[in-house]
Design a protein around this motif. Structure first.
Motif, PDB file in Angstrom:
ATOM      1  N   MET A  84       0.829  -1.208   0.000  1.00  0.00           N
ATOM      2  CA  MET A  84       0.000   0.000   0.000  1.00  0.00           C
ATOM      3  C   MET A  84       0.861   1.255   0.000  1.00  0.00           C
ATOM      4  O   MET A  84       0.567   2.210  -0.715  1.00  0.00           O
ATOM      5  CB  MET A  84      -0.917   0.009   1.224  1.00  0.00           C
ATOM      6  CG  MET A  84      -1.962  -1.050   1.246  1.00  0.00           C
ATOM      7  SD  MET A  84      -3.407  -0.699   0.258  1.00  0.00           S
ATOM      8  CE  MET A  84      -4.016   0.774   1.001  1.00  0.00           C
ATOM      9  N   ALA A  87       2.072   1.683  -3.486  1.00  0.00           N
ATOM     10  CA  ALA A  87       1.002   2.099  -4.394  1.00  0.00           C
ATOM     11  C   ALA A  87       0.586   3.544  -4.139  1.00  0.00           C
ATOM     12  O   ALA A  87       0.413   4.324  -5.083  1.00  0.00           O
ATOM     13  CB  ALA A  87      -0.199   1.167  -4.251  1.00  0.00           C
ATOM     14  N   PHE A  97      -7.095   5.926  -5.407  1.00  0.00           N
ATOM     15  CA  PHE A  97      -6.766   4.543  -5.075  1.00  0.00           C
ATOM     16  C   PHE A  97      -7.987   3.657  -5.274  1.00  0.00           C
ATOM     17  O   PHE A  97      -9.078   3.942  -4.789  1.00  0.00           O
ATOM     18  CB  PHE A  97      -6.269   4.437  -3.631  1.00  0.00           C
ATOM     19  CG  PHE A  97      -5.919   3.048  -3.218  1.00  0.00           C
ATOM     20  CD1 PHE A  97      -4.745   2.449  -3.647  1.00  0.00           C
ATOM     21  CD2 PHE A  97      -6.775   2.312  -2.407  1.00  0.00           C
ATOM     22  CE1 PHE A  97      -4.423   1.152  -3.272  1.00  0.00           C
ATOM     23  CE2 PHE A  97      -6.462   1.022  -2.018  1.00  0.00           C
ATOM     24  CZ  PHE A  97      -5.281   0.450  -2.459  1.00  0.00           C
ATOM     25  N   TYR A  99      -9.083  -0.047  -4.464  1.00  0.00           N
ATOM     26  CA  TYR A  99      -8.621  -1.209  -3.708  1.00  0.00           C
ATOM     27  C   TYR A  99      -8.892  -2.525  -4.423  1.00  0.00           C
ATOM     28  O   TYR A  99      -8.155  -3.491  -4.246  1.00  0.00           O
ATOM     29  CB  TYR A  99      -9.160  -1.192  -2.273  1.00  0.00           C
ATOM     30  CG  TYR A  99     -10.523  -1.814  -2.056  1.00  0.00           C
ATOM     31  CD1 TYR A  99     -10.637  -3.157  -1.723  1.00  0.00           C
ATOM     32  CD2 TYR A  99     -11.684  -1.061  -2.169  1.00  0.00           C
ATOM     33  CE1 TYR A  99     -11.867  -3.725  -1.504  1.00  0.00           C
ATOM     34  CE2 TYR A  99     -12.915  -1.630  -1.951  1.00  0.00           C
ATOM     35  CZ  TYR A  99     -13.009  -2.963  -1.620  1.00  0.00           C
ATOM     36  OH  TYR A  99     -14.231  -3.529  -1.402  1.00  0.00           O
ATOM     37  N   GLN A 101      -8.698  -3.036  -7.743  1.00  0.00           N
ATOM     38  CA  GLN A 101      -7.580  -3.189  -8.689  1.00  0.00           C
ATOM     39  C   GLN A 101      -6.301  -3.552  -7.944  1.00  0.00           C
ATOM     40  O   GLN A 101      -5.521  -4.382  -8.403  1.00  0.00           O
ATOM     41  CB  GLN A 101      -7.375  -1.901  -9.483  1.00  0.00           C
ATOM     42  CG  GLN A 101      -8.428  -1.647 -10.515  1.00  0.00           C
ATOM     43  CD  GLN A 101      -8.218  -0.318 -11.229  1.00  0.00           C
ATOM     44  OE1 GLN A 101      -7.571   0.589 -10.729  1.00  0.00           O
ATOM     45  NE2 GLN A 101      -8.780  -0.222 -12.416  1.00  0.00           N
ATOM     46  N   PHE A 102      -6.086  -2.907  -6.806  1.00  0.00           N
ATOM     47  CA  PHE A 102      -4.910  -3.186  -5.992  1.00  0.00           C
ATOM     48  C   PHE A 102      -4.874  -4.658  -5.583  1.00  0.00           C
ATOM     49  O   PHE A 102      -3.842  -5.318  -5.678  1.00  0.00           O
ATOM     50  CB  PHE A 102      -4.912  -2.286  -4.750  1.00  0.00           C
ATOM     51  CG  PHE A 102      -3.833  -2.595  -3.760  1.00  0.00           C
ATOM     52  CD1 PHE A 102      -2.558  -2.086  -3.928  1.00  0.00           C
ATOM     53  CD2 PHE A 102      -4.095  -3.396  -2.658  1.00  0.00           C
ATOM     54  CE1 PHE A 102      -1.557  -2.377  -3.001  1.00  0.00           C
ATOM     55  CE2 PHE A 102      -3.103  -3.690  -1.742  1.00  0.00           C
ATOM     56  CZ  PHE A 102      -1.828  -3.174  -1.919  1.00  0.00           C
ATOM     57  N   ASN A 106      -2.131  -7.502  -6.854  1.00  0.00           N
ATOM     58  CA  ASN A 106      -1.251  -8.122  -5.856  1.00  0.00           C
ATOM     59  C   ASN A 106      -1.694  -9.512  -5.424  1.00  0.00           C
ATOM     60  O   ASN A 106      -1.220 -10.036  -4.420  1.00  0.00           O
ATOM     61  CB  ASN A 106      -1.118  -7.192  -4.649  1.00  0.00           C
ATOM     62  CG  ASN A 106      -0.325  -5.975  -5.001  1.00  0.00           C
ATOM     63  OD1 ASN A 106       0.879  -6.063  -5.233  1.00  0.00           O
ATOM     64  ND2 ASN A 106      -0.989  -4.826  -5.089  1.00  0.00           N
ATOM     65  N   VAL A 117      -6.616  -4.479   3.580  1.00  0.00           N
ATOM     66  CA  VAL A 117      -6.364  -3.437   2.573  1.00  0.00           C
ATOM     67  C   VAL A 117      -7.158  -2.180   2.926  1.00  0.00           C
ATOM     68  O   VAL A 117      -6.618  -1.069   2.932  1.00  0.00           O
ATOM     69  CB  VAL A 117      -6.711  -3.932   1.149  1.00  0.00           C
ATOM     70  CG1 VAL A 117      -6.745  -2.773   0.158  1.00  0.00           C
ATOM     71  CG2 VAL A 117      -5.707  -4.983   0.697  1.00  0.00           C
ATOM     72  N   TYR A 121      -5.576   1.347   4.093  1.00  0.00           N
ATOM     73  CA  TYR A 121      -5.856   2.567   3.316  1.00  0.00           C
ATOM     74  C   TYR A 121      -6.237   3.709   4.259  1.00  0.00           C
ATOM     75  O   TYR A 121      -5.674   4.795   4.193  1.00  0.00           O
ATOM     76  CB  TYR A 121      -6.978   2.316   2.306  1.00  0.00           C
ATOM     77  CG  TYR A 121      -7.435   3.578   1.618  1.00  0.00           C
ATOM     78  CD1 TYR A 121      -6.690   4.125   0.568  1.00  0.00           C
ATOM     79  CD2 TYR A 121      -8.584   4.237   2.019  1.00  0.00           C
ATOM     80  CE1 TYR A 121      -7.094   5.289  -0.060  1.00  0.00           C
ATOM     81  CE2 TYR A 121      -8.995   5.403   1.395  1.00  0.00           C
ATOM     82  CZ  TYR A 121      -8.252   5.929   0.360  1.00  0.00           C
ATOM     83  OH  TYR A 121      -8.645   7.081  -0.256  1.00  0.00           O
TER      84      TYR A 121
END
Length: 128
Positions: A84, A87, A97, A99, A101-102, A106, A117, A121
């Motif tokens: 994080m 990113a 951001f 999350y 897609q994150f 990952n 996550v 954030y």
């Protein structure tokens, strides 16, 4: 920061092993303070493994069998924190951001990962 620099800043060494030797992503061995990573992994996967294994630095290896789930969740939380931070540092606005897609990027799939996550954030945004 390079992975070698990161591990060195935590007082541990980084070493790589062949997949033929042991088909596992990585391991931290506290007695010799070395994080071993499978060298057949992609660079992104190696980074995730190192971040995860850094989460084991404060764990008592004699307790690992008894506290396996707890230790693995803690190590995943450490990995997510590092990912994080990486990113978020690349964003002009933290509101951009995404999350989901994150998590896809990952390889994070569990509800526990999602909760970590989202929590991370908000922790990072609050700290800014």
């Amino acid at each position: 920061m390079l992975l070698e620099e990161l591990t060195e800043s935590h007082g541990v060494c980084l070493a790589y092993f062949d997949n033929d030797l042991w088909p596992r992503p990585g391991i931290y061995i506290d007695k010799i303070q070395v994080i071993f990573v499978n060298k057949s992994l992609s660079e992104d996967a190696k980074r995730r493994v190192v971040y995860h294994e850094l989460g084991h630095l404060d764990h008592d290896s004699s307790q690992y069998e008894r506290r396996h789930e707890q230790f693995e969740l803690q190590a995943n939380k450490t990995m997510i924190r590092y990912l994080m931070e990486d990113a978020m540092s690349q964003l002009d606005d933290v509101k951009d951001f995404n999350y989901i897609q994150f998590m896809k990027l990952n390889d994070l799939h569990t509800v526990a990962d999602e909760v970590m996550v989202v929590d991370e954030y908000y922790r990072l945004v609050k700290a800014m």
